[in-house]
Structure formats: C-alpha cells, structure tokens
Design a protein around this motif. Structure first.
Motif, PDB file in Angstrom:
ATOM      1  N   ILE A   1      34.129   8.753   6.600  1.00  8.10           N
ATOM      2  CA  ILE A   1      34.087   8.106   7.913  1.00  8.10           C
ATOM      3  C   ILE A   1      34.766   6.743   7.959  1.00  8.10           C
ATOM      4  O   ILE A   1      34.971   6.203   9.038  1.00  8.10           O
ATOM      5  CB  ILE A   1      32.629   7.962   8.410  1.00  8.10           C
ATOM      6  CG1 ILE A   1      31.806   7.115   7.428  1.00  8.10           C
ATOM      7  CG2 ILE A   1      31.992   9.323   8.635  1.00  8.10           C
ATOM      8  CD1 ILE A   1      30.424   6.771   7.941  1.00  8.10           C
ATOM      9  N   ASN A   2      35.121   6.179   6.806  1.00 10.32           N
ATOM     10  CA  ASN A   2      35.629   4.806   6.782  1.00 10.32           C
ATOM     11  C   ASN A   2      36.690   4.676   5.700  1.00 10.32           C
ATOM     12  O   ASN A   2      36.367   4.635   4.507  1.00 10.32           O
ATOM     13  CB  ASN A   2      34.473   3.831   6.535  1.00 10.32           C
ATOM     14  CG  ASN A   2      34.921   2.377   6.487  1.00 10.32           C
ATOM     15  OD1 ASN A   2      36.087   2.070   6.706  1.00 10.32           O
ATOM     16  ND2 ASN A   2      33.988   1.483   6.186  1.00 10.32           N
ATOM     17  N   THR A   3      37.954   4.578   6.104  1.00  9.90           N
ATOM     18  CA  THR A   3      39.033   4.472   5.114  1.00  9.90           C
ATOM     19  C   THR A   3      38.989   3.155   4.353  1.00  9.90           C
ATOM     20  O   THR A   3      39.634   3.006   3.326  1.00  9.90           O
ATOM     21  CB  THR A   3      40.414   4.618   5.770  1.00  9.90           C
ATOM     22  OG1 THR A   3      40.603   3.557   6.720  1.00  9.90           O
ATOM     23  CG2 THR A   3      40.539   5.954   6.479  1.00  9.90           C
ATOM     24  N   GLY A   4      38.212   2.198   4.855  1.00  4.10           N
ATOM     25  CA  GLY A   4      38.036   0.942   4.143  1.00  4.10           C
ATOM     26  C   GLY A   4      36.952   1.007   3.097  1.00  4.10           C
ATOM     27  O   GLY A   4      36.720   0.034   2.376  1.00  4.10           O
ATOM     28  N   ASP A   5      36.280   2.156   2.982  1.00  2.00           N
ATOM     29  CA  ASP A   5      35.191   2.305   2.017  1.00  2.00           C
ATOM     30  C   ASP A   5      35.523   3.324   0.936  1.00  2.00           C
ATOM     31  O   ASP A   5      34.642   3.855   0.282  1.00  2.00           O
ATOM     32  CB  ASP A   5      33.886   2.697   2.725  1.00  2.00           C
ATOM     33  CG  ASP A   5      32.669   2.599   1.806  1.00  2.00           C
ATOM     34  OD1 ASP A   5      32.679   1.744   0.890  1.00  2.00           O
ATOM     35  OD2 ASP A   5      31.720   3.389   1.980  1.00  2.00           O
ATOM     36  N   HIS A   6      36.796   3.643   0.741  1.00  2.00           N
ATOM     37  CA  HIS A   6      37.182   4.407  -0.441  1.00  2.00           C
ATOM     38  C   HIS A   6      36.921   3.516  -1.653  1.00  2.00           C
ATOM     39  O   HIS A   6      37.210   2.314  -1.627  1.00  2.00           O
ATOM     40  CB  HIS A   6      38.655   4.797  -0.391  1.00  2.00           C
ATOM     41  CG  HIS A   6      39.021   5.662   0.778  1.00  2.00           C
ATOM     42  ND1 HIS A   6      38.108   6.420   1.471  1.00  2.00           N
ATOM     43  CD2 HIS A   6      40.230   5.886   1.372  1.00  2.00           C
ATOM     44  CE1 HIS A   6      38.714   7.088   2.440  1.00  2.00           C
ATOM     45  NE2 HIS A   6      40.009   6.774   2.403  1.00  2.00           N
TER      46      HIS A   6
ATOM     47  N   ASP B   1      46.536  -9.641  -2.219  1.00  2.00           N
ATOM     48  CA  ASP B   1      45.565  -8.934  -1.398  1.00  2.00           C
ATOM     49  C   ASP B   1      45.176  -7.661  -2.143  1.00  2.00           C
ATOM     50  O   ASP B   1      45.872  -6.651  -2.068  1.00  2.00           O
ATOM     51  CB  ASP B   1      46.195  -8.628  -0.031  1.00  2.00           C
ATOM     52  CG  ASP B   1      45.191  -8.018   0.946  1.00  2.00           C
ATOM     53  OD1 ASP B   1      44.024  -7.817   0.561  1.00  2.00           O
ATOM     54  OD2 ASP B   1      45.600  -7.751   2.093  1.00  2.00           O
ATOM     55  N   ILE B   2      44.053  -7.744  -2.880  1.00  2.46           N
ATOM     56  CA  ILE B   2      43.636  -6.641  -3.744  1.00  2.46           C
ATOM     57  C   ILE B   2      42.662  -5.762  -2.969  1.00  2.46           C
ATOM     58  O   ILE B   2      41.582  -6.203  -2.593  1.00  2.46           O
ATOM     59  CB  ILE B   2      42.948  -7.154  -5.030  1.00  2.46           C
ATOM     60  CG1 ILE B   2      43.769  -8.268  -5.686  1.00  2.46           C
ATOM     61  CG2 ILE B   2      42.698  -6.005  -5.995  1.00  2.46           C
ATOM     62  CD1 ILE B   2      45.098  -7.850  -6.212  1.00  2.46           C
ATOM     63  N   GLY B   3      43.042  -4.498  -2.761  1.00  2.00           N
ATOM     64  CA  GLY B   3      42.303  -3.629  -1.854  1.00  2.00           C
ATOM     65  C   GLY B   3      42.797  -3.862  -0.442  1.00  2.00           C
ATOM     66  O   GLY B   3      42.037  -4.086   0.499  1.00  2.00           O
ATOM     67  N   ALA B   4      44.118  -3.805  -0.270  1.00  2.00           N
ATOM     68  CA  ALA B   4      44.757  -4.234   0.975  1.00  2.00           C
ATOM     69  C   ALA B   4      44.482  -3.304   2.142  1.00  2.00           C
ATOM     70  O   ALA B   4      44.663  -3.693   3.299  1.00  2.00           O
ATOM     71  CB  ALA B   4      46.265  -4.371   0.766  1.00  2.00           C
ATOM     72  N   ASN B   5      44.082  -2.049   1.864  1.00  2.00           N
ATOM     73  CA  ASN B   5      43.794  -1.089   2.922  1.00  2.00           C
ATOM     74  C   ASN B   5      45.030  -0.950   3.821  1.00  2.00           C
ATOM     75  O   ASN B   5      46.104  -0.631   3.338  1.00  2.00           O
ATOM     76  CB  ASN B   5      42.527  -1.506   3.670  1.00  2.00           C
ATOM     77  CG  ASN B   5      41.955  -0.393   4.543  1.00  2.00           C
ATOM     78  OD1 ASN B   5      41.974  -0.492   5.769  1.00  2.00           O
ATOM     79  ND2 ASN B   5      41.462   0.668   3.933  1.00  2.00           N
ATOM     80  N   LEU B   6      44.935  -1.226   5.092  1.00  2.00           N
ATOM     81  CA  LEU B   6      46.058  -1.042   6.011  1.00  2.00           C
ATOM     82  C   LEU B   6      46.838  -2.328   6.262  1.00  2.00           C
ATOM     83  O   LEU B   6      47.734  -2.357   7.091  1.00  2.00           O
ATOM     84  CB  LEU B   6      45.569  -0.475   7.351  1.00  2.00           C
ATOM     85  CG  LEU B   6      44.653   0.751   7.278  1.00  2.00           C
ATOM     86  CD1 LEU B   6      44.332   1.253   8.676  1.00  2.00           C
ATOM     87  CD2 LEU B   6      45.258   1.861   6.430  1.00  2.00           C
ATOM     88  N   GLY B   7      46.448  -3.397   5.559  1.00  2.00           N
ATOM     89  CA  GLY B   7      47.163  -4.667   5.695  1.00  2.00           C
ATOM     90  C   GLY B   7      46.547  -5.623   6.692  1.00  2.00           C
ATOM     91  O   GLY B   7      47.205  -6.567   7.135  1.00  2.00           O
ATOM     92  N   THR B   8      45.274  -5.433   7.018  1.00  2.00           N
ATOM     93  CA  THR B   8      44.642  -6.255   8.057  1.00  2.00           C
ATOM     94  C   THR B   8      44.429  -7.704   7.631  1.00  2.00           C
ATOM     95  O   THR B   8      44.161  -8.553   8.480  1.00  2.00           O
ATOM     96  CB  THR B   8      43.291  -5.650   8.475  1.00  2.00           C
ATOM     97  OG1 THR B   8      42.492  -5.433   7.304  1.00  2.00           O
ATOM     98  CG2 THR B   8      43.490  -4.325   9.192  1.00  2.00           C
TER      99      THR B   8
END
Length: 207
Positions: free
Chosen positions: A70-75, A1-8
């Motif tokens: 505004i979006n931690t998934g868009d770092h 899972d590359i770019g796993a963010n929070l594990g969703t």
C-alpha cells in the motif's frame, strides 16, 4: 539522499537552490524508474546523480527488499520473517544489491562540511550508517528517520548507536523548542516513542 524513493526530498532541495547537487540512492526498480523520470521532468539530470542500490554495511551484498502493498515509501530491507504489526511476513520480496555510503562518498568530491546526509530507509538506518565509518568520522550533519518499530524489525538500533558515536548531539525535529539532546539520550527517546509504530525525524550534529 539515502532511500530517495521518488525524489520528494532531493528534487525540491536542489530545484530551490538549497543544494548545488545531490546523490539519490534508491534500490527498488519501480521507484528508481519514477525517480529518474521526476529528475528528468524537473530538468535536474545534470545535478542529481542516481545510485540504484541499497545502502548497507558492506558493498556487493544481495539483500532482500520487501514490498509494502500500500505504500511505496515503506519498501524495506528485510531482516526478519517474524510476524509483524503490518503483516510483513506476507510481503513479496525481491533481491537488490548493496553499496556503502563510504563508497558513494569516496567516488564524489564534496567535502564533509558542505554535505548533508538525508537518511530514510525504514528502520535500516543503523546498517546503512555502519557502512559510513570514514564518512561519519568527519561528522557531516545527518537527518534521519527514527522509527523504533522499524529498527526492532531490522535489528539495527544498537548498530545505529555505535555508528553515531562520533557525534555529540541531536534535535528531535518534532520538538518545536528545537532542544539539543546528548547523543547518549537516543536510548531514552527510543523507549519514549516505543515499538508500537510511532516515529520522528532527527537532526544529528557534532558538538
């Protein structure tokens, strides 16, 4: 899972038994802490390994990670300082270290035919896959975000096309017919979506 963010992605996939285990790759320090916490809360610490680096074309690079306010998934790994549609030029940046997908896979024992690579790195997908030459030669299935605007910002579309040359087909996961397209039609899809900010997700497969 590359770019796993929070594990969703990796946490429910492993928790539901769809996969025996996962490797979660996430470079942002805050996301990384929350990822580790979510894994622990789901009691999956023995089944999900965490790599706190950014997947790139070379090991040991110092990369610039821009933070979305505004979006931690868009770092995103920052390649351009040019003005952008989301005022990316004004974002705060931190330094992160890189690792290649080949290095991650080499340290693991899972065979390619039992592995899925899930890739969502906000337009940097081409550079991440450029560090997976040995892995992609075995053509494990890939799911990746396909975001022309992000790829334009990262200068990664040509690199993505080159990385995917071992593959034969892809499916646009937004297409309810699940039609298989030739990998050579990626450029057509890029033009159809355009660089205005729309995106889709692709399943990429060998012939």
């Amino acid at each position: 899972d590359i770019g796993a963010n929070l594990g969703t992605i990796c946490i429910p996939m492993v928790a539901a038994g769809h996969f025996e285990r996962a490797i979660a790759v996430e470079p942002d320090p805050l996301n990384l802490r929350l990822l580790r916490t979510n894994i622990a809360l789901n009691e999956l610490h023995d089944r999900i390994e965490v790599v706190g680096r950014a997947a790139a074309d070379q090991d040991g690079l110092t990369l610039s990670l821009e933070h979305s306010p505004i979006n931690t998934g868009d770092h995103r790994i920052s390649v351009s300082d040019a003005p952008g549609l989301q005022r990316e030029e004004d974002r705060n940046r931190i330094e992160v270290q890189s690792i290649t997908i080949d290095a991650i896979v080499e340290a693991d024992e899972a065979p390619a035919n039992e592995t899925l690579i899930w890739l969502d790195v906000q337009g940097y997908e081409g550079w991440a896959l450029a560090g997976a030459v040995q892995t992609l030669a075995q053509t494990p299935p890939l799911v990746l975000e396909f975001w022309p605007y992000g790829m334009q910002r990262a200068g990664s579309f040509d690199v993505l096309q080159q990385a995917l040359t071992p593959y034969g087909t892809f499916v646009d996961l937004a297409d309810p017919t699940a039609r298989r397209y030739s990998i050579d039609e990626l450029a057509t899809l890029y033009k159809e979506i355009g660089e205005g900010g729309d995106y889709t997700d692709l399943l990429v497969m060998p012939n």
